[in-house]
Design an enzyme around this catalytic site. Structure first.
Site, PDB file in Angstrom:
ATOM      1  N   GLY A 128       0.915  -1.160   0.030  1.00 30.35           N
ATOM      2  CA  GLY A 128       0.252   0.221   0.098  1.00 30.35           C
ATOM      3  C   GLY A 128       1.148   1.440  -0.104  1.00 30.35           C
ATOM      4  N   SER A 147      -3.684  -0.292  14.524  1.00 31.11           N
ATOM      5  CA  SER A 147      -5.219   0.728  14.333  1.00 31.11           C
ATOM      6  C   SER A 147      -5.414   1.371  15.503  1.00 31.11           C
ATOM      7  CB  SER A 147      -5.856   0.749  13.179  1.00 31.11           C
ATOM      8  OG  SER A 147      -6.356   2.523  13.790  1.00 31.11           O
ATOM      9  N   TYR A 167     -13.504  -3.413  10.413  1.00 32.47           N
ATOM     10  CA  TYR A 167     -11.603  -2.204  10.536  1.00 32.47           C
ATOM     11  C   TYR A 167     -11.735  -2.826  12.305  1.00 32.47           C
ATOM     12  CZ  TYR A 167      -7.951   0.706   9.834  1.00 32.47           C
ATOM     13  OH  TYR A 167      -6.956   1.779  10.050  1.00 32.47           O
ATOM     14  N   LYS A 206      -7.586  -4.881  12.532  1.00 36.50           N
ATOM     15  CA  LYS A 206      -6.701  -4.735  13.591  1.00 36.50           C
ATOM     16  C   LYS A 206      -6.519  -5.057  15.318  1.00 36.50           C
ATOM     17  CE  LYS A 206      -5.391  -1.326   9.884  1.00 36.50           C
ATOM     18  NZ  LYS A 206      -4.757  -1.481   9.570  1.00 36.50           N
TER      19      LYS A 206
HETATM   20  P1  NAP Z   1      -4.123   5.156   2.549  1.00 34.86           P
HETATM   21  O1  NAP Z   1      -4.090   6.621   2.158  1.00 34.86           O
HETATM   22  O2  NAP Z   1      -5.661   4.599   2.265  1.00 34.86           O
HETATM   23  O3  NAP Z   1      -3.156   3.505   1.686  1.00 34.86           O
HETATM   24  C1  NAP Z   1      -3.317   2.982   1.355  1.00 34.86           C
HETATM   25  C2  NAP Z   1      -3.162   2.224   0.369  1.00 34.86           C
HETATM   26  O4  NAP Z   1      -3.287   1.075   0.604  1.00 34.86           O
HETATM   27  C3  NAP Z   1      -3.524   2.761  -0.822  1.00 34.86           C
HETATM   28  O5  NAP Z   1      -2.417   2.962  -2.321  1.00 34.86           O
HETATM   29  C4  NAP Z   1      -4.814   1.842  -1.559  1.00 34.86           C
HETATM   30  O6  NAP Z   1      -4.437   0.954  -3.149  1.00 34.86           O
HETATM   31  C5  NAP Z   1      -4.178   0.204  -1.444  1.00 34.86           C
HETATM   32  N1  NAP Z   1      -4.198  -0.726  -1.338  1.00 34.86           N
HETATM   33  C6  NAP Z   1      -5.388  -0.542  -0.753  1.00 34.86           C
HETATM   34  N2  NAP Z   1      -5.963  -2.706  -0.463  1.00 34.86           N
HETATM   35  C7  NAP Z   1      -4.830  -2.982  -1.249  1.00 34.86           C
HETATM   36  C8  NAP Z   1      -4.701  -4.333  -1.696  1.00 34.86           C
HETATM   37  N3  NAP Z   1      -5.695  -4.927  -1.774  1.00 34.86           N
HETATM   38  N4  NAP Z   1      -3.169  -4.904  -2.179  1.00 34.86           N
HETATM   39  C9  NAP Z   1      -2.561  -3.908  -2.035  1.00 34.86           C
HETATM   40  N5  NAP Z   1      -2.855  -2.904  -1.913  1.00 34.86           N
HETATM   41  C10 NAP Z   1      -3.712  -2.274  -1.329  1.00 34.86           C
HETATM   42  O7  NAP Z   1      -4.442   4.701   3.539  1.00 34.86           O
HETATM   43  P2  NAP Z   1      -3.596   5.152   4.184  1.00 34.86           P
HETATM   44  O8  NAP Z   1      -3.846   5.969   5.707  1.00 34.86           O
HETATM   45  O9  NAP Z   1      -1.864   5.360   4.279  1.00 34.86           O
HETATM   46  O10 NAP Z   1      -3.555   3.710   6.054  1.00 34.86           O
HETATM   47  C11 NAP Z   1      -2.328   2.716   6.143  1.00 34.86           C
HETATM   48  C12 NAP Z   1      -2.729   1.741   6.790  1.00 34.86           C
HETATM   49  O11 NAP Z   1      -2.006   2.789   7.689  1.00 34.86           O
HETATM   50  C13 NAP Z   1      -3.955   1.571   6.858  1.00 34.86           C
HETATM   51  O12 NAP Z   1      -3.657  -0.098   6.995  1.00 34.86           O
HETATM   52  C14 NAP Z   1      -4.308   1.796   7.545  1.00 34.86           C
HETATM   53  O13 NAP Z   1      -5.507   0.943   7.918  1.00 34.86           O
HETATM   54  C15 NAP Z   1      -3.298   2.218   9.044  1.00 34.86           C
HETATM   55  N6  NAP Z   1      -3.704   3.220   9.294  1.00 34.86           N
HETATM   56  C16 NAP Z   1      -4.570   4.286   8.960  1.00 34.86           C
HETATM   57  C17 NAP Z   1      -4.782   5.516   9.740  1.00 34.86           C
HETATM   58  C18 NAP Z   1      -5.178   6.451   9.739  1.00 34.86           C
HETATM   59  O14 NAP Z   1      -5.314   7.237  10.215  1.00 34.86           O
HETATM   60  N7  NAP Z   1      -4.530   7.501   8.736  1.00 34.86           N
HETATM   61  C19 NAP Z   1      -4.846   5.406  11.493  1.00 34.86           C
HETATM   62  C20 NAP Z   1      -4.738   3.683  11.726  1.00 34.86           C
HETATM   63  C21 NAP Z   1      -4.179   3.210  10.861  1.00 34.86           C
HETATM   64  P3  NAP Z   1      -6.037   2.363  -3.854  1.00 34.86           P
HETATM   65  O15 NAP Z   1      -5.702   3.253  -3.945  1.00 34.86           O
HETATM   66  O16 NAP Z   1      -5.661   1.469  -4.914  1.00 34.86           O
HETATM   67  O17 NAP Z   1      -6.700   1.210  -3.245  1.00 34.86           O
END
Ligand code: NAP
Length: 251
Positions: free
Chosen positions: A11, A140, A152, A156
């Site tokens: 990702g 998370s 979710y 997590k």
């Molecule tokens: P994001 O901006 O939505 O980026 C996630 C990336 O994962 C996107 O590029 C997406 O591709 C890719 N992805 C989704 N499904 C996939 C698959 N099946 N195979 C390969 N790649 C895939 O998310 P983020 O906020 O950076 O979050 C990153 C991680 O941190 C996640 O696990 C999230 O749950 C965790 N997290 C985030 C937060 C927050 O506040 N942002 C808080 C706690 C935990 P597409 O664009 O093509 O869908």
């Protein structure tokens, strides 16, 4: 360490994954930028290469066994044996329980849990062979419970148990396994949440920042720095831990 280590970040086309890929490259690792579309990872690879690093964009669906095995093999062939893995790919499909569909439940479990399992299983053989490795799973604060996120939050929380078990199994091979549980981080994922709630992102983030002890929401770099620490040589005695990175205590 004499040889360049190879890291896989899933990702990694945007958000936390992209910041992590850039940070690890800055620290001298060759970085495989995995995302659903190979083309989506190209700008991150170009940035890393422009800064003098080595990187490779690879398309993968982390929830698909054949796709994962082919992607990890390609990384090993074209970039080097991966001994660092950051399971970061993630999706949200939020809804209250009574409205949550089986499709949305399965999709979230598929990417976070099945995805981290498949990626870790494929990468561990390079780590155990090298007698050194690092796996970091993105959990998370939602693991502690969050309205509208039964799928979710279960995934997590599941990742935390997965992390501890891998730490027990792989420790004897010099492989540490930890989880980072971020609080609110400014990315496309949280922008989408604000949109769904029908408020501007600024309004959403400002409201949340008031409740966060350090007085701000998190940035992708906050998590990238934490990953960089956990995958470094200095963190070799830290394993099976869940590090909450949320600007304050979480419970
Ligand atoms: P994001 O901006 O939505 O980026 C996630 C990336 O994962 C996107 O590029 C997406 O591709 C890719 N992805 C989704 N499904 C996939 C698959 N099946 N195979 C390969 N790649 C895939 O998310 P983020 O906020 O950076 O979050 C990153 C991680 O941190 C996640 O696990 C999230 O749950 C965790 N997290 C985030 C937060 C927050 O506040 N942002 C808080 C706690 C935990 P597409 O664009 O093509 O869908």
């Amino acid at each position: 360490m004499s040889e360049t280590r190879t890291a896989i970040v899933t990702g990694a086309a945007r958000g936390i994954g992209a910041a992590t890929a850039r940070k690890l490259a800055e620290n001298g690792l060759a970085v495989a930028v995995l995302d659903l579309e190979e083309s989506a990872g190209a700008p991150v690879v170009a940035d890393i290469e422009a800064a003098g690093g080595r990187a490779l964009a690879v398309g993968v669906d982390v929830s698909d066994e054949a796709s994962v095995d082919a992607a990890v093999q390609r990384v090993a062939d074209e970039l080097g044996a991966p001994t660092v893995l950051v399971n970061n790919a993630g999706i949200t499909r939020d809804n209250l329980l009574f409205k949550m569909t089986v499709t949305d439940w399965d999709a979230v479990m598929g990417v976070h849990l099945r995805g981290s399992f498949l990626m870790s299983r494929a990468a561990q053989k390079y780590m155990t062979e090298a007698k050194w490795g690092r796996i970091v799973n993105l959990s998370s604060t939602s693991a502690l419970g969050n309205r509208g996120q039964a799928n979710y939050s279960a995934a997590k929380a599941g990742l935390q148990g997965f992390t501890k078990t891998l730490a027990i199994e792989l420790g004897r091979f010099g492989v540490t396994v930890n989880a980072i549980a971020p609080g609110f981080i400014e990315t496309e994922m949280t922008r989408a949440t604000a949109e769904r709630l029908g408020i501007s992102f600024e309004q959403f983030a400002d409201g949340l920042a008031k409740e966060i002890p350090v007085g701000r929401v998190g940035q992708p770099a906050d998590i990238a720095e934490t990953v960089a620490f956990l995958v470094g040589d200095g963190a070799g005695f830290i394993s099976g831990q869940v590090l909450y990175v949320a600007g304050g205590p979480t419970d």
